[in-house]
Design a protein around this motif. Structure first.
Motif, PDB file in Angstrom:
ATOM      1  N   LEU A   1      43.947  42.106  38.022  1.00 19.83           N
ATOM      2  CA  LEU A   1      44.172  43.365  38.723  1.00 19.83           C
ATOM      3  C   LEU A   1      43.275  44.462  38.150  1.00 19.83           C
ATOM      4  O   LEU A   1      42.616  45.200  38.894  1.00 19.83           O
ATOM      5  CB  LEU A   1      45.641  43.771  38.603  1.00 19.83           C
ATOM      6  CG  LEU A   1      46.022  45.118  39.187  1.00 19.83           C
ATOM      7  CD1 LEU A   1      46.001  45.074  40.705  1.00 19.83           C
ATOM      8  CD2 LEU A   1      47.411  45.547  38.697  1.00 19.83           C
ATOM      9  N   ALA A   2      43.240  44.572  36.815  1.00 26.67           N
ATOM     10  CA  ALA A   2      42.474  45.632  36.169  1.00 26.67           C
ATOM     11  C   ALA A   2      40.986  45.531  36.511  1.00 26.67           C
ATOM     12  O   ALA A   2      40.333  46.540  36.823  1.00 26.67           O
ATOM     13  CB  ALA A   2      42.677  45.574  34.655  1.00 26.67           C
ATOM     14  N   GLU A   3      40.433  44.332  36.460  1.00 23.25           N
ATOM     15  CA  GLU A   3      39.003  44.157  36.735  1.00 23.25           C
ATOM     16  C   GLU A   3      38.670  44.529  38.179  1.00 23.25           C
ATOM     17  O   GLU A   3      37.649  45.179  38.450  1.00 23.25           O
ATOM     18  CB  GLU A   3      38.604  42.708  36.445  1.00 23.25           C
ATOM     19  CG  GLU A   3      38.647  42.357  34.958  1.00 23.25           C
ATOM     20  CD  GLU A   3      38.428  40.878  34.694  1.00 23.25           C
ATOM     21  OE1 GLU A   3      38.327  40.109  35.680  1.00 23.25           O
ATOM     22  OE2 GLU A   3      38.368  40.490  33.511  1.00 23.25           O
ATOM     23  N   ALA A   4      39.529  44.144  39.107  1.00 25.40           N
ATOM     24  CA  ALA A   4      39.275  44.452  40.523  1.00 25.40           C
ATOM     25  C   ALA A   4      39.320  45.957  40.775  1.00 25.40           C
ATOM     26  O   ALA A   4      38.464  46.513  41.485  1.00 25.40           O
ATOM     27  CB  ALA A   4      40.293  43.731  41.398  1.00 25.40           C
ATOM     28  N   LEU A   5      40.301  46.635  40.210  1.00 25.19           N
ATOM     29  CA  LEU A   5      40.477  48.058  40.499  1.00 25.19           C
ATOM     30  C   LEU A   5      39.437  48.924  39.791  1.00 25.19           C
ATOM     31  O   LEU A   5      39.058  49.983  40.291  1.00 25.19           O
ATOM     32  CB  LEU A   5      41.892  48.484  40.126  1.00 25.19           C
ATOM     33  CG  LEU A   5      43.000  47.759  40.912  1.00 25.19           C
ATOM     34  CD1 LEU A   5      44.359  48.314  40.545  1.00 25.19           C
ATOM     35  CD2 LEU A   5      42.760  47.857  42.413  1.00 25.19           C
ATOM     36  N   LEU A   6      38.957  48.467  38.640  1.00 24.35           N
ATOM     37  CA  LEU A   6      37.869  49.186  37.987  1.00 24.35           C
ATOM     38  C   LEU A   6      36.603  49.099  38.841  1.00 24.35           C
ATOM     39  O   LEU A   6      35.864  50.088  38.988  1.00 24.35           O
ATOM     40  CB  LEU A   6      37.616  48.594  36.598  1.00 24.35           C
ATOM     41  CG  LEU A   6      36.577  49.321  35.737  1.00 24.35           C
ATOM     42  CD1 LEU A   6      36.972  50.781  35.529  1.00 24.35           C
ATOM     43  CD2 LEU A   6      36.416  48.616  34.394  1.00 24.35           C
ATOM     44  N   GLU A   7      36.378  47.945  39.436  1.00 22.18           N
ATOM     45  CA  GLU A   7      35.229  47.787  40.329  1.00 22.18           C
ATOM     46  C   GLU A   7      35.354  48.708  41.542  1.00 22.18           C
ATOM     47  O   GLU A   7      34.382  49.369  41.940  1.00 22.18           O
ATOM     48  CB  GLU A   7      35.105  46.330  40.767  1.00 22.18           C
ATOM     49  CG  GLU A   7      33.872  46.052  41.622  1.00 22.18           C
ATOM     50  CD  GLU A   7      33.714  44.573  41.968  1.00 22.18           C
ATOM     51  OE1 GLU A   7      33.043  44.290  42.967  1.00 22.18           O
ATOM     52  OE2 GLU A   7      34.273  43.719  41.238  1.00 22.18           O
TER      53      GLU A   7
ATOM     54  N   LEU B   1      49.394  52.005  43.143  1.00 24.03           N
ATOM     55  CA  LEU B   1      49.346  51.961  44.606  1.00 24.03           C
ATOM     56  C   LEU B   1      49.388  50.524  45.117  1.00 24.03           C
ATOM     57  O   LEU B   1      50.011  50.245  46.140  1.00 24.03           O
ATOM     58  CB  LEU B   1      48.090  52.678  45.103  1.00 24.03           C
ATOM     59  CG  LEU B   1      48.086  54.190  44.899  1.00 24.03           C
ATOM     60  CD1 LEU B   1      46.735  54.786  45.263  1.00 24.03           C
ATOM     61  CD2 LEU B   1      49.195  54.847  45.714  1.00 24.03           C
ATOM     62  N   TYR B   2      48.736  49.598  44.408  1.00 19.89           N
ATOM     63  CA  TYR B   2      48.821  48.197  44.820  1.00 19.89           C
ATOM     64  C   TYR B   2      50.213  47.632  44.569  1.00 19.89           C
ATOM     65  O   TYR B   2      50.750  46.873  45.389  1.00 19.89           O
ATOM     66  CB  TYR B   2      47.753  47.354  44.111  1.00 19.89           C
ATOM     67  CG  TYR B   2      46.517  47.182  44.954  1.00 19.89           C
ATOM     68  CD1 TYR B   2      46.456  46.235  45.971  1.00 19.89           C
ATOM     69  CD2 TYR B   2      45.420  48.006  44.774  1.00 19.89           C
ATOM     70  CE1 TYR B   2      45.338  46.108  46.771  1.00 19.89           C
ATOM     71  CE2 TYR B   2      44.286  47.886  45.565  1.00 19.89           C
ATOM     72  CZ  TYR B   2      44.254  46.932  46.566  1.00 19.89           C
ATOM     73  OH  TYR B   2      43.152  46.814  47.365  1.00 19.89           O
ATOM     74  N   GLY B   3      50.804  47.995  43.427  1.00 22.20           N
ATOM     75  CA  GLY B   3      52.146  47.502  43.143  1.00 22.20           C
ATOM     76  C   GLY B   3      53.158  47.993  44.158  1.00 22.20           C
ATOM     77  O   GLY B   3      53.999  47.241  44.656  1.00 22.20           O
TER      78      GLY B   3
END
Length: 376
Positions: free
Chosen positions: A162-168, A204-206
């Motif tokens: 999750l963290a890697e996707a949202l940082l991108e 927001l995704y959660g």
């Protein structure tokens, strides 16, 4: 629990992780409206929680509104509320329709579908990605990571994905902003840095996939199994909104959440709660507290499904629009929808937080495809 403990029940959220579960409505209101005594910052608590604890990713400190207190909370909340307040609800209605029609067309001729995997999840996923200005590929990684955290299965790996996707996503929007919630967060005067942006988007995704997906599915389950609704889907005497209100009371998509961590021992409902130990609101139990239960759900908005107080969900109007439109699109297209298995054969997903079916198989007379909708 109510008979034995009253409004506050001692529980374990995972082996060796004690907490207090609030099951009394009035006690919940007192706690949710008193952030000074019941702050949402878990940093003292998590010092003693192993990094590999399956519930830690859903509860650990993050620089976002639901895991912060005081000035930090005001800062993050102002950015989130401002960005969500810019959502065009009229356009959102069109987005839901445009996403729903091709999904329905993919299975309408089959006479069978699983509402969870073939409709509710992809509908919510596509709609949230549109709101956030997120590509399908980045969104897919975020959704997969978040689902692992909710299920408390491979939660640490899910947290990292999750963290890697949202940082991108954040870095894309810093370079190419658009008319979307991510860009509005980036542009807000509080000037969120990359880590802060990551955690606003994680929230927001959660909040934006699991709960609305579960609410669509749980509401359809009620409408297909309760004769008050099942007999009236066609004649319209009971509306989708009536069913939604009832599910938000009886079967809310987040059964237990709204977690706080008292700074010092505190007396509430004749019980001393220890400092720095989680106090979790059971929205499902509080909504069903006999002290406030009237049995009348029509136009009754006193449930706690969206929380209340300074941490109440600021996306409530958008969430309800998406869920209600999603249900109405499916039932308008396939009004003779029926459950394909006995209700007792349905299986619920694991996890202490959500109320989520693994699948909702349905049957219906095969139908021709719908005409496409356009978005302006």
């Amino acid at each position: 629990m109510r008979r034995r403990f009253g409004s506050l029940a001692p529980v374990e959220l995972a082996p060796g992780v004690p907490a207090t579960l609030v099951i009394g409505y009035h006690a919940a209101l007192q706690i949710l409206n008193d952030p000074d005594h019941f702050p949402a910052d878990p940093r003292m608590w998590e010092r003693n929680i192993p990094a590999d604890s399956p519930i830690r990713p859903m509860m650990e400190w993050r620089p976002n509104p639901i895991r912060s207190a005081g000035r930090e909370h005001m800062r993050y909340r102002s950015a989130a509320a401002s960005a969500l307040g810019k959502i065009d609800l009229h356009r959102l209605h069109q987005v839901v329709e445009a996403n729903a029609i091709p999904l329905i067309n993919a299975f309408c001729a089959d006479g069978y579908c699983d509402v969870v995997s073939q409709y509710a999840l992809p509908l919510i996923f596509a709609t949230l990605n549109d709101m956030l200005g997120c590509s399908t590929e980045i969104g897919q990684r975020a959704a997969t990571g978040m689902a692992a955290m909710f299920d408390t299965v491979d939660a640490a790996a899910g947290n990292q994905m999750l963290a890697e996707a949202l940082l991108e996503l954040t870095r894309v929007k810093r370079v190419e902003p658009g008319a979307d919630v991510t860009s509005w967060l980036v542009e807000h005067p509080v000037k969120l840095d990359d880590e802060e942006m990551l955690h606003q988007l994680a929230l927001l995704y959660g909040a934006g996939i699991e709960p609305p997906q579960n609410l669509i599915v749980n509401t359809l389950l009620l409408m297909l199994t309760d004769e008050r609704f099942a007999a009236n889907v066609l004649d319209g005497s009971l509306s989708t909104r009536d069913a939604l209100d009832e599910v938000l009371f009886n079967d809310p998509p987040m059964a237990n959440y709204c977690i706080s961590y008292p700074r010092q021992p505190i007396l509430i409902a004749d019980l001393w709660l220890p400092a720095h130990q989680p106090v979790m609101i059971s929205m499902a139990a509080c909504n069903n507290d006999p002290a406030i239960r009237t049995g009348d759900f029509t136009d009754n908005r006193s449930h706690l499904a969206f929380g209340t107080g300074p941490h109440a969900c600021p996306a409530r109007p958008a969430a309800l629009l998406i869920v209600q439109d999603g249900i109405d699109q499916l039932l308008d297209a396939l009004p003779e929808l029926e459950l394909a298995v006995a209700p007792e054969e349905l299986r619920w997903r694991p996890g202490p937080f959500h109320r989520a079916l693994q699948s909702l198989p349905v049957t219906f007379p095969p139908s021709p495809p719908l005409s496409s909708a356009g978005i302006q």
